[in-house]
Design a protein around this motif. Structure first.
Motif, PDB file in Angstrom:
ATOM      1  N   GLN A  27      45.068  41.537  37.046  1.00  9.93           N
ATOM      2  CA  GLN A  27      45.101  42.985  36.874  1.00  9.93           C
ATOM      3  C   GLN A  27      43.760  43.609  37.264  1.00  9.93           C
ATOM      4  OE1 GLN A  27      48.033  44.638  35.996  1.00  9.93           O
ATOM      5  NE2 GLN A  27      48.758  42.537  36.335  1.00  9.93           N
ATOM      6  N   ALA A  28      42.680  42.935  36.907  1.00  8.44           N
ATOM      7  CA  ALA A  28      41.346  43.441  37.253  1.00  8.44           C
ATOM      8  C   ALA A  28      41.175  43.546  38.765  1.00  8.44           C
ATOM      9  CB  ALA A  28      40.271  42.545  36.643  1.00  8.44           C
ATOM     10  N   LEU A  29      41.646  42.536  39.485  1.00  7.39           N
ATOM     11  CA  LEU A  29      41.546  42.570  40.943  1.00  7.39           C
ATOM     12  C   LEU A  29      42.382  43.709  41.519  1.00  7.39           C
ATOM     13  CD1 LEU A  29      41.641  38.757  41.864  1.00  7.39           C
ATOM     14  CD2 LEU A  29      39.653  40.233  41.500  1.00  7.39           C
ATOM     15  N   GLN A  30      43.553  43.947  40.948  1.00 11.21           N
ATOM     16  CA  GLN A  30      44.398  45.049  41.396  1.00 11.21           C
ATOM     17  C   GLN A  30      43.708  46.396  41.225  1.00 11.21           C
ATOM     18  OE1 GLN A  30      48.344  45.172  39.765  1.00 11.21           O
ATOM     19  NE2 GLN A  30      48.834  43.067  40.363  1.00 11.21           N
ATOM     20  N   LEU A  31      42.886  46.506  40.218  1.00 10.31           N
ATOM     21  CA  LEU A  31      42.191  47.759  39.925  1.00 10.31           C
ATOM     22  C   LEU A  31      40.924  47.953  40.755  1.00 10.31           C
ATOM     23  CD1 LEU A  31      42.674  47.829  36.052  1.00 10.31           C
ATOM     24  CD2 LEU A  31      43.561  49.514  37.679  1.00 10.31           C
ATOM     25  N   GLY A  32      40.631  47.022  41.654  1.00 11.87           N
ATOM     26  CA  GLY A  32      39.491  47.177  42.542  1.00 11.87           C
ATOM     27  C   GLY A  32      38.257  46.391  42.171  1.00 11.87           C
ATOM     28  N   PHE A  33      38.312  45.647  41.064  1.00 14.19           N
ATOM     29  CA  PHE A  33      37.189  44.789  40.721  1.00 14.19           C
ATOM     30  C   PHE A  33      37.186  43.559  41.632  1.00 14.19           C
ATOM     31  CE2 PHE A  33      38.080  46.902  36.553  1.00 14.19           C
ATOM     32  CZ  PHE A  33      36.896  47.630  36.489  1.00 14.19           C
ATOM     33  N   ALA A  34      35.986  43.098  41.978  1.00 15.39           N
ATOM     34  CA  ALA A  34      35.874  41.948  42.868  1.00 15.39           C
ATOM     35  C   ALA A  34      35.993  40.627  42.129  1.00 15.39           C
ATOM     36  CB  ALA A  34      34.534  42.000  43.608  1.00 15.39           C
ATOM     37  N   ASP A  35      35.777  40.653  40.827  1.00 12.18           N
ATOM     38  CA  ASP A  35      35.803  39.423  40.040  1.00 12.18           C
ATOM     39  C   ASP A  35      35.933  39.803  38.569  1.00 12.18           C
ATOM     40  OD1 ASP A  35      35.780  36.744  39.462  1.00 12.18           O
ATOM     41  OD2 ASP A  35      33.653  36.429  39.894  1.00 12.18           O
ATOM     42  N   CYS A  36      36.403  38.843  37.777  1.00 14.76           N
ATOM     43  CA  CYS A  36      36.584  39.065  36.351  1.00 14.76           C
ATOM     44  C   CYS A  36      36.421  37.734  35.651  1.00 14.76           C
ATOM     45  CB  CYS A  36      37.965  39.651  36.086  1.00 14.76           C
ATOM     46  SG  CYS A  36      38.414  39.815  34.343  1.00 14.76           S
ATOM     47  N   VAL A  37      35.569  37.686  34.631  1.00 14.50           N
ATOM     48  CA  VAL A  37      35.372  36.472  33.840  1.00 14.50           C
ATOM     49  C   VAL A  37      35.408  36.844  32.362  1.00 14.50           C
ATOM     50  CG1 VAL A  37      34.046  35.274  35.623  1.00 14.50           C
ATOM     51  CG2 VAL A  37      32.847  36.668  33.920  1.00 14.50           C
ATOM     52  N   ILE A  38      35.639  35.851  31.532  1.00  5.13           N
ATOM     53  CA  ILE A  38      35.713  36.072  30.088  1.00  5.13           C
ATOM     54  C   ILE A  38      34.490  35.437  29.439  1.00  5.13           C
ATOM     55  CG2 ILE A  38      37.111  35.869  28.017  1.00  5.13           C
ATOM     56  CD1 ILE A  38      38.426  37.417  30.364  1.00  5.13           C
ATOM     57  N   ALA A  39      33.691  36.270  28.767  1.00  2.00           N
ATOM     58  CA  ALA A  39      32.425  35.811  28.200  1.00  2.00           C
ATOM     59  C   ALA A  39      32.492  35.703  26.687  1.00  2.00           C
ATOM     60  CB  ALA A  39      31.298  36.764  28.595  1.00  2.00           C
ATOM     61  N   ARG A  40      31.758  34.758  26.173  1.00  2.00           N
ATOM     62  CA  ARG A  40      31.556  34.621  24.739  1.00  2.00           C
ATOM     63  C   ARG A  40      30.652  35.757  24.259  1.00  2.00           C
ATOM     64  NH1 ARG A  40      32.027  29.991  21.869  1.00  2.00           N
ATOM     65  NH2 ARG A  40      32.067  28.796  23.822  1.00  2.00           N
ATOM     66  N   PRO A  41      30.941  36.408  23.137  1.00  2.00           N
ATOM     67  CA  PRO A  41      30.097  37.506  22.645  1.00  2.00           C
ATOM     68  C   PRO A  41      28.809  36.989  21.993  1.00  2.00           C
ATOM     69  CG  PRO A  41      31.915  37.155  21.135  1.00  2.00           C
ATOM     70  CD  PRO A  41      32.154  36.230  22.298  1.00  2.00           C
ATOM     71  N   ASP A  42      27.954  36.417  22.829  1.00  2.00           N
ATOM     72  CA  ASP A  42      26.730  35.802  22.321  1.00  2.00           C
ATOM     73  C   ASP A  42      25.692  35.800  23.434  1.00  2.00           C
ATOM     74  OD1 ASP A  42      24.693  34.336  21.252  1.00  2.00           O
ATOM     75  OD2 ASP A  42      25.841  32.485  21.023  1.00  2.00           O
ATOM     76  N   ALA A  43      24.589  36.511  23.244  1.00  2.00           N
ATOM     77  CA  ALA A  43      23.510  36.533  24.229  1.00  2.00           C
ATOM     78  C   ALA A  43      22.170  36.222  23.571  1.00  2.00           C
ATOM     79  CB  ALA A  43      23.462  37.889  24.920  1.00  2.00           C
ATOM     80  N   GLN A  44      22.211  35.402  22.519  1.00  2.00           N
ATOM     81  CA  GLN A  44      20.994  35.088  21.772  1.00  2.00           C
ATOM     82  C   GLN A  44      19.927  34.453  22.653  1.00  2.00           C
ATOM     83  OE1 GLN A  44      20.311  35.869  18.692  1.00  2.00           O
ATOM     84  NE2 GLN A  44      22.316  36.561  17.949  1.00  2.00           N
ATOM     85  N   ALA A  45      20.340  33.662  23.637  1.00  2.00           N
ATOM     86  CA  ALA A  45      19.371  32.949  24.469  1.00  2.00           C
ATOM     87  C   ALA A  45      18.515  33.900  25.291  1.00  2.00           C
ATOM     88  CB  ALA A  45      20.102  31.965  25.395  1.00  2.00           C
ATOM     89  N   GLU A  46      18.990  35.117  25.503  1.00  2.38           N
ATOM     90  CA  GLU A  46      18.258  36.078  26.322  1.00  2.38           C
ATOM     91  C   GLU A  46      17.168  36.792  25.541  1.00  2.38           C
ATOM     92  OE1 GLU A  46      17.469  37.643  29.998  1.00  2.38           O
ATOM     93  OE2 GLU A  46      18.959  36.109  29.480  1.00  2.38           O
ATOM     94  N   LEU A  47      17.252  36.784  24.222  1.00  5.62           N
ATOM     95  CA  LEU A  47      16.334  37.566  23.405  1.00  5.62           C
ATOM     96  C   LEU A  47      14.879  37.141  23.545  1.00  5.62           C
ATOM     97  CD1 LEU A  47      16.271  39.949  21.523  1.00  5.62           C
ATOM     98  CD2 LEU A  47      16.724  38.408  19.603  1.00  5.62           C
ATOM     99  N   PRO A  48      14.551  35.846  23.512  1.00  4.12           N
ATOM    100  CA  PRO A  48      13.138  35.464  23.680  1.00  4.12           C
ATOM    101  C   PRO A  48      12.565  35.922  25.023  1.00  4.12           C
ATOM    102  CG  PRO A  48      14.417  33.623  22.804  1.00  4.12           C
ATOM    103  CD  PRO A  48      15.397  34.668  23.214  1.00  4.12           C
ATOM    104  N   ARG A  49      13.379  35.871  26.067  1.00  2.00           N
ATOM    105  CA  ARG A  49      12.898  36.310  27.383  1.00  2.00           C
ATOM    106  C   ARG A  49      12.614  37.806  27.393  1.00  2.00           C
ATOM    107  NH1 ARG A  49      16.405  32.010  29.186  1.00  2.00           N
ATOM    108  NH2 ARG A  49      18.275  33.313  29.072  1.00  2.00           N
ATOM    109  N   LEU A  50      13.472  38.577  26.738  1.00  4.61           N
ATOM    110  CA  LEU A  50      13.232  40.015  26.672  1.00  4.61           C
ATOM    111  C   LEU A  50      11.975  40.321  25.859  1.00  4.61           C
ATOM    112  CD1 LEU A  50      13.964  42.941  27.203  1.00  4.61           C
ATOM    113  CD2 LEU A  50      15.495  42.862  25.216  1.00  4.61           C
ATOM    114  N   ARG A  51      11.794  39.609  24.751  1.00  2.00           N
ATOM    115  CA  ARG A  51      10.603  39.850  23.935  1.00  2.00           C
ATOM    116  C   ARG A  51       9.326  39.575  24.732  1.00  2.00           C
ATOM    117  NH1 ARG A  51      11.970  40.848  18.733  1.00  2.00           N
ATOM    118  NH2 ARG A  51      13.884  39.928  17.872  1.00  2.00           N
ATOM    119  N   GLU A  52       9.316  38.526  25.513  1.00  5.23           N
ATOM    120  CA  GLU A  52       8.148  38.214  26.340  1.00  5.23           C
ATOM    121  C   GLU A  52       7.937  39.297  27.403  1.00  5.23           C
ATOM    122  OE1 GLU A  52       6.382  34.729  29.312  1.00  5.23           O
ATOM    123  OE2 GLU A  52       8.309  34.429  28.281  1.00  5.23           O
ATOM    124  N   TYR A  53       9.031  39.736  28.006  1.00  5.54           N
ATOM    125  CA  TYR A  53       8.994  40.790  29.013  1.00  5.54           C
ATOM    126  C   TYR A  53       8.368  42.065  28.436  1.00  5.54           C
ATOM    127  CZ  TYR A  53      10.980  44.101  32.455  1.00  5.54           C
ATOM    128  OH  TYR A  53      11.168  45.075  33.404  1.00  5.54           O
TER     129      TYR A  53
END
Length: 364
Positions: A27-53
């Motif tokens: 359905q996503a492709l039909q609507l004009g999206f080039a790709d669609c993936v299903i992600a886990r609602p968890d981005a904890q690993a990115e937080l230390p990198r943002l804090r350093e940034y």
């Protein structure tokens, strides 16, 4: 902001989760999206990198990046009840650029390719809402919330962790079959869908994006100092641009595509599947002088529904003044700049004076 209420979650009416995921992607492709993936609602690993940034000050004046850090890391705090995140991307190229080539058109105003047509935020959110409607018609009641660079979301990290691509050394997401000329969006949902797996990285020893950056904003692989980045300086930053960076900005008046244009993976770049990204008002080949003659009313009229509106008229004129200063010497440019001094605010006048001096410095 409405929350996803756990009490409203309904089992998917005996639908097989894998089959439902495949159907959602179709359905996503039909609507004009080039790709669609299903992600886990968890981005904890990115937080230390943002804090350093943030600690390094690389975010410049983008104070919003300092806010809601925990919500960025844990999407269920942003939208309670979120069980899966549907991540999509949309290609925005209208013409496929020549591989590993940076055009040299010093009298032309360069506007980043994503910004030449309709505002992608509106495009993505609108189609994500359509996707949610289609899913709801199939599964029954569920809760959802669409985002497109419009909330504290680690959208690149979420998409990367679900196999949308990998983060290149220029810090943009790269897809092996499509390059990097795309924008991202997310649909937070209460659906329990199977998660996709991360992709592998394929930048290798290549440093093309680092080497080509006109202002050397990519200070190390995977590390961007926004204070030097042309996209930040010409869009987000509202003040006087440091003199040492002005020549590097060249004729880029809104954003910069150089690190993407030089990337070898963009030989696979795909064109947009919808007309919304088609350039408006000739913004793919407009001259610096033509833009300079826009008054504020013209700017507001021609940037309606466009991401260019974000920078504001005076900052846009500031950027064009820099472009005119970097253009080849022209007596008409000098006279036009002189005649415009009183029409703009003090910040723009600083850049007009610089541009005139730069023009005189190239006079033969």
């Amino acid at each position: 902001m409405s929350a996803i209420r756990s009490s409203q979650h309904i089992p998917m009416q005996q639908l097989d989760p894998e089959a439902l995921k495949a159907w959602i992607k179709a359905q996503a492709l039909q609507l004009g999206f080039a790709d669609c993936v299903i992600a886990r609602p968890d981005a904890q690993a990115e937080l230390p990198r943002l804090r350093e940034y943030l600690a390094r000050g690389y975010h410049g004046n983008m104070k919003f990046l300092q806010e809601n850090l925990e919500k960025r890391a844990d999407p269920t705090l942003l939208v309670p009840g979120t069980r899966s995140i549907i991540c999509v991307r949309m290609n925005y190229l209208v013409e496929t650029p020549k591989a590993r080539h940076i055009p040299d058109q010093p009298n032309t105003a360069i506007i980043a390719r994503y910004a030449r047509g309709r505002d992608y935020h509106k495009i993505l959110r609108g189609r994500l809402k359509q996707l949610a409607t289609r899913i709801r018609e199939k599964t029954g009641s569920f809760e959802s919330r669409p985002f497109a660079d419009s909330a504290p979301v680690f959208e690149k990290s979420l998409a990367e962790n679900a196999g949308m691509g990998w983060t290149g050394k220029h810090t943009l997401l790269i897809h092996r079959q499509s390059g990097s000329f795309f924008v991202l969006g997310e649909l937070f949902t209460s659906l329990e869908l199977p998660f996709d797996l991360p992709a592998t990285a394929h930048c290798g020893s290549c440093t093309a994006c680092i080497d080509i950056c006109p202002t050397q904003a990519i200070v190390a692989p995977y590390s961007l100092d926004a204070r030097k980045c042309i996209a930040y300086l010409t869009i987000e930053y509202q003040g006087i641009i440091p003199a040492g960076l002005r020549r590097g900005i060249g004729n880029r008046v809104f954003g910069c595509d150089d690190c993407q244009l030089i990337c070898p993976w963009n030989r696979f770049a795909r064109k947009a599947s919808i007309a919304d990204f088609n350039p408006r008002h000739g913004l793919d080949h407009i001259s610096l002088l033509e833009l300079w003659h826009w008054n504020e009313a013209t700017f507001l009229e021609r940037t309606e529904g466009s991401p260019i509106r974000r920078t504001g008229y005076q900052s846009f004129m500031r950027n064009i003044a820099i472009g005119l200063g970097n253009a080849p010497y022209s007596a008409s440019v000098v006279e036009t700049l002189k005649a415009s001094r009183s029409q703009h605010d003090e910040i723009v006048q600083v850049h007009i004076d610089w541009a005139i001096a730069e023009q005189y410095g190239k006079q033969v």
